[in-house]
Scaffold this motif. Structure first.
Motif, PDB file in Angstrom:
ATOM      1  N   SER A   1      12.457   6.698  -3.259  1.00  0.00           N
ATOM      2  CA  SER A   1      11.125   6.514  -3.829  1.00  0.00           C
ATOM      3  C   SER A   1      11.208   6.523  -5.347  1.00  0.00           C
ATOM      4  O   SER A   1      11.924   7.328  -5.929  1.00  0.00           O
ATOM      5  N   ASP A   2      10.466   5.631  -5.980  1.00  0.00           N
ATOM      6  CA  ASP A   2      10.442   5.591  -7.443  1.00  0.00           C
ATOM      7  C   ASP A   2       9.596   6.736  -7.983  1.00  0.00           C
ATOM      8  O   ASP A   2       8.524   7.019  -7.449  1.00  0.00           O
ATOM      9  N   PRO A   3      10.060   7.411  -9.052  1.00  0.00           N
ATOM     10  CA  PRO A   3       9.229   8.466  -9.644  1.00  0.00           C
ATOM     11  C   PRO A   3       8.016   7.885 -10.371  1.00  0.00           C
ATOM     12  O   PRO A   3       8.075   6.778 -10.890  1.00  0.00           O
ATOM     13  N   VAL A   4       6.940   8.645 -10.370  1.00  0.00           N
ATOM     14  CA  VAL A   4       5.750   8.248 -11.115  1.00  0.00           C
ATOM     15  C   VAL A   4       6.050   8.409 -12.593  1.00  0.00           C
ATOM     16  O   VAL A   4       6.513   9.463 -13.016  1.00  0.00           O
ATOM     17  N   PRO A   5       5.805   7.393 -13.416  1.00  0.00           N
ATOM     18  CA  PRO A   5       6.081   7.517 -14.853  1.00  0.00           C
ATOM     19  C   PRO A   5       5.229   8.617 -15.475  1.00  0.00           C
ATOM     20  O   PRO A   5       4.010   8.627 -15.330  1.00  0.00           O
TER      21      PRO A   5
ATOM     22  N   ALA B   1       0.828  -1.213   0.000  1.00  0.00           N
ATOM     23  CA  ALA B   1       0.000   0.000   0.000  1.00  0.00           C
ATOM     24  C   ALA B   1       0.858   1.257   0.000  1.00  0.00           C
ATOM     25  O   ALA B   1       0.587   2.210  -0.739  1.00  0.00           O
ATOM     26  N   ALA B   2       1.923   1.279   0.820  1.00  0.00           N
ATOM     27  CA  ALA B   2       2.801   2.455   0.886  1.00  0.00           C
ATOM     28  C   ALA B   2       3.461   2.720  -0.458  1.00  0.00           C
ATOM     29  O   ALA B   2       3.644   3.875  -0.859  1.00  0.00           O
ATOM     30  N   GLU B   3       3.807   1.671  -1.171  1.00  0.00           N
ATOM     31  CA  GLU B   3       4.482   1.809  -2.467  1.00  0.00           C
ATOM     32  C   GLU B   3       3.542   2.277  -3.571  1.00  0.00           C
ATOM     33  O   GLU B   3       4.000   2.608  -4.666  1.00  0.00           O
ATOM     34  N   GLN B   4       2.244   2.343  -3.298  1.00  0.00           N
ATOM     35  CA  GLN B   4       1.272   2.841  -4.272  1.00  0.00           C
ATOM     36  C   GLN B   4       0.911   4.308  -4.033  1.00  0.00           C
ATOM     37  O   GLN B   4       0.274   4.930  -4.890  1.00  0.00           O
ATOM     38  N   LEU B   5       1.314   4.863  -2.885  1.00  0.00           N
ATOM     39  CA  LEU B   5       0.971   6.252  -2.565  1.00  0.00           C
ATOM     40  C   LEU B   5       1.918   7.211  -3.272  1.00  0.00           C
ATOM     41  O   LEU B   5       3.132   7.012  -3.265  1.00  0.00           O
TER      42      LEU B   5
ATOM     43  N   PRO C   1      -3.210  -0.813  13.255  1.00  0.00           N
ATOM     44  CA  PRO C   1      -4.113   0.232  12.766  1.00  0.00           C
ATOM     45  C   PRO C   1      -3.657   0.992  11.510  1.00  0.00           C
ATOM     46  O   PRO C   1      -4.441   1.729  10.934  1.00  0.00           O
ATOM     47  N   GLY C   2      -2.403   0.840  11.096  1.00  0.00           N
ATOM     48  CA  GLY C   2      -1.961   1.567   9.907  1.00  0.00           C
ATOM     49  C   GLY C   2      -0.461   1.447   9.706  1.00  0.00           C
ATOM     50  O   GLY C   2       0.190   0.540  10.238  1.00  0.00           O
ATOM     51  N   TYR C   3       0.089   2.390   8.950  1.00  0.00           N
ATOM     52  CA  TYR C   3       1.522   2.373   8.641  1.00  0.00           C
ATOM     53  C   TYR C   3       2.005   3.802   8.429  1.00  0.00           C
ATOM     54  O   TYR C   3       1.217   4.728   8.246  1.00  0.00           O
ATOM     55  N   ILE C   4       3.322   3.968   8.469  1.00  0.00           N
ATOM     56  CA  ILE C   4       3.941   5.272   8.231  1.00  0.00           C
ATOM     57  C   ILE C   4       4.659   5.202   6.889  1.00  0.00           C
ATOM     58  O   ILE C   4       5.431   4.275   6.637  1.00  0.00           O
ATOM     59  N   VAL C   5       4.380   6.172   6.037  1.00  0.00           N
ATOM     60  CA  VAL C   5       4.959   6.199   4.693  1.00  0.00           C
ATOM     61  C   VAL C   5       5.935   7.367   4.581  1.00  0.00           C
ATOM     62  O   VAL C   5       5.786   8.381   5.264  1.00  0.00           O
ATOM     63  N   GLU C   6       6.954   7.196   3.749  1.00  0.00           N
ATOM     64  CA  GLU C   6       7.989   8.207   3.527  1.00  0.00           C
ATOM     65  C   GLU C   6       8.225   8.338   2.026  1.00  0.00           C
ATOM     66  O   GLU C   6       8.155   7.361   1.288  1.00  0.00           O
TER      67      GLU C   6
ATOM     68  N   HIS D   1       3.275  11.223  -3.887  1.00  0.00           N
ATOM     69  CA  HIS D   1       3.387  12.602  -3.400  1.00  0.00           C
ATOM     70  C   HIS D   1       4.526  13.270  -4.157  1.00  0.00           C
ATOM     71  O   HIS D   1       5.613  12.705  -4.281  1.00  0.00           O
ATOM     72  N   ASN D   2       4.275  14.472  -4.653  1.00  0.00           N
ATOM     73  CA  ASN D   2       5.300  15.226  -5.402  1.00  0.00           C
ATOM     74  C   ASN D   2       5.942  14.403  -6.522  1.00  0.00           C
ATOM     75  O   ASN D   2       7.146  14.485  -6.755  1.00  0.00           O
ATOM     76  N   GLY D   3       5.134  13.588  -7.182  1.00  0.00           N
ATOM     77  CA  GLY D   3       5.643  12.805  -8.311  1.00  0.00           C
ATOM     78  C   GLY D   3       6.460  11.590  -7.921  1.00  0.00           C
ATOM     79  O   GLY D   3       7.125  10.994  -8.764  1.00  0.00           O
ATOM     80  N   LEU D   4       6.438  11.197  -6.638  1.00  0.00           N
ATOM     81  CA  LEU D   4       7.188  10.033  -6.178  1.00  0.00           C
ATOM     82  C   LEU D   4       6.253   9.023  -5.531  1.00  0.00           C
ATOM     83  O   LEU D   4       5.307   9.402  -4.841  1.00  0.00           O
ATOM     84  N   TYR D   5       6.540   7.741  -5.761  1.00  0.00           N
ATOM     85  CA  TYR D   5       5.861   6.698  -5.009  1.00  0.00           C
ATOM     86  C   TYR D   5       6.522   6.614  -3.639  1.00  0.00           C
ATOM     87  O   TYR D   5       7.724   6.829  -3.497  1.00  0.00           O
ATOM     88  N   GLY D   6       5.737   6.271  -2.612  1.00  0.00           N
ATOM     89  CA  GLY D   6       6.268   6.163  -1.264  1.00  0.00           C
ATOM     90  C   GLY D   6       6.826   4.786  -0.956  1.00  0.00           C
ATOM     91  O   GLY D   6       6.887   3.906  -1.808  1.00  0.00           O
ATOM     92  N   HIS D   7       7.239   4.621   0.283  1.00  0.00           N
ATOM     93  CA  HIS D   7       7.639   3.326   0.836  1.00  0.00           C
ATOM     94  C   HIS D   7       7.428   3.390   2.342  1.00  0.00           C
ATOM     95  O   HIS D   7       7.307   4.481   2.908  1.00  0.00           O
ATOM     96  N   LEU D   8       7.343   2.249   3.003  1.00  0.00           N
ATOM     97  CA  LEU D   8       7.265   2.254   4.453  1.00  0.00           C
ATOM     98  C   LEU D   8       8.479   3.007   4.992  1.00  0.00           C
ATOM     99  O   LEU D   8       9.591   2.861   4.473  1.00  0.00           O
ATOM    100  N   VAL D   9       8.254   3.818   6.008  1.00  0.00           N
ATOM    101  CA  VAL D   9       9.301   4.692   6.530  1.00  0.00           C
ATOM    102  C   VAL D   9      10.522   3.893   6.998  1.00  0.00           C
ATOM    103  O   VAL D   9      10.402   2.812   7.568  1.00  0.00           O
TER     104      VAL D   9
END
Length: 198
Positions: free
Chosen positions: A170-174, A56-60, A160-165, A62-70
């Motif tokens: 982070s991989d850029p969004v194509p 889920a974190a890798e699908q979020l 209850p959830g996760y922290i994303v960074e 922000h600013n043209g980047l995919y996230g990852h678990l912190v």
């Protein structure tokens, strides 16, 4: 054909709109160790296991980047998360939010980004392995254990959830995909306007 394009355009527009509407991540721009990275706590109704939180974190985006678990690599970064995300975490001493560390076999920890696993902030008596061969790490947000870590079965526990960074790992969004979604959304809106005028 027009109905199909309209449906695709409308779904694409909603996807873009929903992506923008979620809570804004917090950037670490000042203080000791500030790295310019963005952080957010994501609550999941009903909970989520570590394996699904990673996906889920890798699908979020922000600013043209995919996230990852912190990945928490310093005491300053750990404290920044406590200071800025604890209220969002909304957890008690008994629960935590998943972070991007994984244990493969007892005491063999790795970060999802491949960064060196050298800084830790374990809760008293941790890590204890919990009897599972495959552990994820979670972060306590509130109470006397705020900022402490614990290991728990990556597949067996739903927290209850996760922290994303979002950062240089982070991989850029194509770009072509982003433009395709935007174009499909605009096409759908144009089709809707044309139908409304008739």
């Amino acid at each position: 054909m027009k109905k199909t394009l309209l449906l695709i355009g409308t779904i694409s527009f909603l996807f873009i709109y929903i992506g923008v509407a979620r809570a804004a991540p917090i950037q670490w721009t000042s203080g000791s160790g500030a790295n310019g990275h963005w952080y957010d706590a994501v609550a999941i109704s009903g909970g989520i296991n570590w394996n699904d939180a990673k996906i889920a974190a890798e699908q979020l985006v922000h600013n043209g980047l995919y996230g990852h678990l912190v990945t928490i690599t310093s005491a300053e970064e750990n404290q920044f998360i406590v200071d800025n995300l604890s209220q969002s975490l909304g957890t008690s001493d008994s629960f935590g939010y998943w972070i991007g560390a994984r244990e493969y076999g007892y005491s063999n920890f790795t970060w999802v980004t491949g960064e060196t696993f050298s800084y830790t902030n374990w809760n008293t008596g941790e890590p204890n392995g919990g009897g599972a061969p495959d552990e994820g790490i979670h972060f306590f947000g509130l109470g006397s254990t705020a900022g402490k870590w614990n290991d728990a079965s990556a597949a067996g526990y739903a927290f209850p959830g996760y922290i994303v960074e979002w950062d240089q790992f982070s991989d850029p969004v194509p770009e072509p995909t982003t433009m395709l979604l935007l174009g499909a959304g605009l096409l759908g809106l144009a089709g809707t306007r044309r139908r409304m005028r008739k």
